[in-house]
Design a protein around this motif. Structure first.
Motif, PDB file in Angstrom:
ATOM      1  N   ARG A  19       5.966  -1.747  -7.907  1.00  0.00           N
ATOM      2  CA  ARG A  19       5.653  -2.534  -6.700  1.00  0.00           C
ATOM      3  C   ARG A  19       5.681  -1.640  -5.458  1.00  0.00           C
ATOM      4  O   ARG A  19       6.583  -0.815  -5.290  1.00  0.00           O
ATOM      5  CB  ARG A  19       6.656  -3.694  -6.541  1.00  0.00           C
ATOM      6  CG  ARG A  19       6.515  -4.746  -7.644  1.00  0.00           C
ATOM      7  CD  ARG A  19       7.514  -5.856  -7.447  1.00  0.00           C
ATOM      8  NE  ARG A  19       7.261  -6.649  -6.255  1.00  0.00           N
ATOM      9  CZ  ARG A  19       6.388  -7.648  -6.179  1.00  0.00           C
ATOM     10  NH1 ARG A  19       5.652  -7.982  -7.238  1.00  0.00           N
ATOM     11  NH2 ARG A  19       6.221  -8.311  -5.052  1.00  0.00           N
ATOM     12  N   PRO A  20       4.704  -1.837  -4.568  1.00  0.00           N
ATOM     13  CA  PRO A  20       4.647  -0.982  -3.368  1.00  0.00           C
ATOM     14  C   PRO A  20       5.936  -1.002  -2.552  1.00  0.00           C
ATOM     15  O   PRO A  20       6.358   0.030  -2.021  1.00  0.00           O
ATOM     16  CB  PRO A  20       3.465  -1.567  -2.588  1.00  0.00           C
ATOM     17  CG  PRO A  20       2.609  -2.230  -3.628  1.00  0.00           C
ATOM     18  CD  PRO A  20       3.531  -2.735  -4.682  1.00  0.00           C
ATOM     19  N   ALA A  21       6.584  -2.167  -2.456  1.00  0.00           N
ATOM     20  CA  ALA A  21       7.818  -2.253  -1.639  1.00  0.00           C
ATOM     21  C   ALA A  21       8.909  -1.364  -2.238  1.00  0.00           C
ATOM     22  O   ALA A  21       9.672  -0.717  -1.509  1.00  0.00           O
ATOM     23  CB  ALA A  21       8.299  -3.690  -1.549  1.00  0.00           C
ATOM     24  N   TYR A  22       8.993  -1.327  -3.562  1.00  0.00           N
ATOM     25  CA  TYR A  22       9.980  -0.447  -4.208  1.00  0.00           C
ATOM     26  C   TYR A  22       9.619   1.012  -3.951  1.00  0.00           C
ATOM     27  O   TYR A  22      10.465   1.824  -3.594  1.00  0.00           O
ATOM     28  CB  TYR A  22      10.039  -0.728  -5.712  1.00  0.00           C
ATOM     29  CG  TYR A  22      10.980   0.221  -6.439  1.00  0.00           C
ATOM     30  CD1 TYR A  22      12.344  -0.033  -6.468  1.00  0.00           C
ATOM     31  CD2 TYR A  22      10.501   1.381  -7.049  1.00  0.00           C
ATOM     32  CE1 TYR A  22      13.218   0.848  -7.101  1.00  0.00           C
ATOM     33  CE2 TYR A  22      11.366   2.273  -7.674  1.00  0.00           C
ATOM     34  CZ  TYR A  22      12.716   2.002  -7.709  1.00  0.00           C
ATOM     35  OH  TYR A  22      13.580   2.868  -8.320  1.00  0.00           O
ATOM     36  N   GLN A  23       8.342   1.317  -4.128  1.00  0.00           N
ATOM     37  CA  GLN A  23       7.890   2.699  -3.947  1.00  0.00           C
ATOM     38  C   GLN A  23       8.173   3.195  -2.521  1.00  0.00           C
ATOM     39  O   GLN A  23       8.525   4.353  -2.331  1.00  0.00           O
ATOM     40  CB  GLN A  23       6.393   2.820  -4.275  1.00  0.00           C
ATOM     41  CG  GLN A  23       6.095   2.646  -5.771  1.00  0.00           C
ATOM     42  CD  GLN A  23       6.691   3.778  -6.622  1.00  0.00           C
ATOM     43  OE1 GLN A  23       6.723   4.928  -6.184  1.00  0.00           O
ATOM     44  NE2 GLN A  23       7.194   3.448  -7.804  1.00  0.00           N
ATOM     45  N   ARG A  24       8.049   2.295  -1.548  1.00  0.00           N
ATOM     46  CA  ARG A  24       8.322   2.693  -0.152  1.00  0.00           C
ATOM     47  C   ARG A  24       9.770   3.121   0.034  1.00  0.00           C
ATOM     48  O   ARG A  24      10.071   3.982   0.854  1.00  0.00           O
ATOM     49  CB  ARG A  24       8.006   1.532   0.816  1.00  0.00           C
ATOM     50  CG  ARG A  24       6.519   1.353   1.079  1.00  0.00           C
ATOM     51  CD  ARG A  24       6.284   0.524   2.339  1.00  0.00           C
ATOM     52  NE  ARG A  24       6.757  -0.851   2.262  1.00  0.00           N
ATOM     53  CZ  ARG A  24       6.105  -1.846   1.685  1.00  0.00           C
ATOM     54  NH1 ARG A  24       4.923  -1.632   1.111  1.00  0.00           N
ATOM     55  NH2 ARG A  24       6.598  -3.075   1.669  1.00  0.00           N
ATOM     56  N   THR A  25      10.670   2.545  -0.753  1.00  0.00           N
ATOM     57  CA  THR A  25      12.100   2.901  -0.600  1.00  0.00           C
ATOM     58  C   THR A  25      12.378   4.298  -1.130  1.00  0.00           C
ATOM     59  O   THR A  25      13.428   4.870  -0.837  1.00  0.00           O
ATOM     60  CB  THR A  25      13.042   1.899  -1.309  1.00  0.00           C
ATOM     61  OG1 THR A  25      12.864   2.023  -2.728  1.00  0.00           O
ATOM     62  CG2 THR A  25      12.789   0.488  -0.871  1.00  0.00           C
ATOM     63  N   LEU A  26      11.466   4.831  -1.925  1.00  0.00           N
ATOM     64  CA  LEU A  26      11.677   6.168  -2.502  1.00  0.00           C
ATOM     65  C   LEU A  26      11.173   7.272  -1.579  1.00  0.00           C
ATOM     66  O   LEU A  26      11.481   8.442  -1.784  1.00  0.00           O
ATOM     67  CB  LEU A  26      10.957   6.294  -3.858  1.00  0.00           C
ATOM     68  CG  LEU A  26      11.327   5.266  -4.912  1.00  0.00           C
ATOM     69  CD1 LEU A  26      10.524   5.522  -6.197  1.00  0.00           C
ATOM     70  CD2 LEU A  26      12.817   5.263  -5.224  1.00  0.00           C
ATOM     71  N   ALA A  27      10.382   6.883  -0.582  1.00  0.00           N
ATOM     72  CA  ALA A  27       9.796   7.882   0.325  1.00  0.00           C
ATOM     73  C   ALA A  27      10.923   8.627   1.049  1.00  0.00           C
ATOM     74  O   ALA A  27      11.896   7.998   1.455  1.00  0.00           O
ATOM     75  CB  ALA A  27       8.892   7.198   1.333  1.00  0.00           C
ATOM     76  N   PRO A  28      10.771   9.954   1.182  1.00  0.00           N
ATOM     77  CA  PRO A  28      11.861  10.715   1.842  1.00  0.00           C
ATOM     78  C   PRO A  28      12.017  10.334   3.312  1.00  0.00           C
ATOM     79  O   PRO A  28      11.105   9.882   3.938  1.00  0.00           O
ATOM     80  CB  PRO A  28      11.410  12.173   1.693  1.00  0.00           C
ATOM     81  CG  PRO A  28      10.007  12.159   1.246  1.00  0.00           C
ATOM     82  CD  PRO A  28       9.669  10.784   0.764  1.00  0.00           C
TER      83      PRO A  28
END
Ligand SMILES: N[C@@H](CCC(=O)N[C@@H](CS)C(=O)NCC(=O)O)C(=O)O
Length: 200
Positions: free
Chosen positions: A191-200
């Motif tokens: 999910r994009p929202a999860y992926q955003r949390t991984l961004a440095p």
């Protein structure tokens, strides 16, 4: 509502709240907690959560702790994100069921397993049975899936899926060889929202 203050460390349960804040499109200010520096045991943070634990959020001066409580509160505060069934609906009961299951069954059973705590002599007296029974129960809840509520993703998936993902990362047995769990976690973490949390 003013900006939500969110006490965070990505290597903690706060990661679930971070994901939820992103799913909701919430307006939040992230305050990093450095475990090595002991930020979570500082007098300032202990005034917020005397447990010295994260996640914690502060909303208009009110402190909310306990991951599923924060997640449930956010789901109601941001109804447009459609992460909770209507209050009073039968589906809302299912949603609560799995939100409560994480802290009251999954986590203690996982701790028993991972910390080699002795098998209880009388499992019936414990609220969480065994890790094996917990996994069997979750596998049944995800059949046919794809989500705990059926077709619709909800905050209960965010929470239970994160706990499963976390247990897999810790190498808990009975997870990585079960497509019901691996496919579920893959679906959620895409999910994009999860992926955003991984961004440095
Ligand atoms: N029951 C809490 C547990 C929170 C918790 O244990 N957080 C850990 C990180 S995952 C923590 O802050 N540990 C620091 C410590 O206790 O010193 C919840 O569900 O949010």
């Amino acid at each position: 509502m003013s900006k939500i203050i969110f006490y965070h460390n990505p290597r903690s349960r706060a990661a679930m709240v971070h994901w939820m804040l992103e799913e909701c499109g919430a307006d939040y200010e992230l305050r990093p907690i450095d475990f090595e520096k002991g930020d979570h045991k500082s007098p300032e943070f202990l005034a917020i959560n005397p447990m010295g634990k994260i996640p914690a959020v502060v909303v208009d001066g009110t402190v909310i702790t306990e991951t599923p409580a924060i997640i449930a509160w956010l789901a109601d505060a941001y109804p447009a994100a459609k992460l909770a069934p209507p209050v009073g609906s039968p589906e809302r009961g299912t949603w609560y069921r799995w939100l409560f299951f994480g802290g009251s069954c999954f986590e203690p059973a996982l701790s028993d397993r991972m910390f080699n705590r002795p098998s209880p002599e009388n499992a019936a007296a414990l609220g969480w049975s065994s890790f094996e029974v917990v996994l069997t129960t979750l596998a049944k809840a995800l059949d046919p899936g794809p989500y705990l509520l059926g077709e619709d993703f909800s905050a209960a998936d965010l929470y239970i899926g994160s706990e499963l993902n976390w247990a897999m990362m810790f190498g808990a047995p009975g997870l990585k060889d079960k497509p019901v769990f691996t496919a579920y976690v893959d679906r959620l973490t895409a999910r994009p929202a999860y992926q955003r949390t991984l961004a440095p």
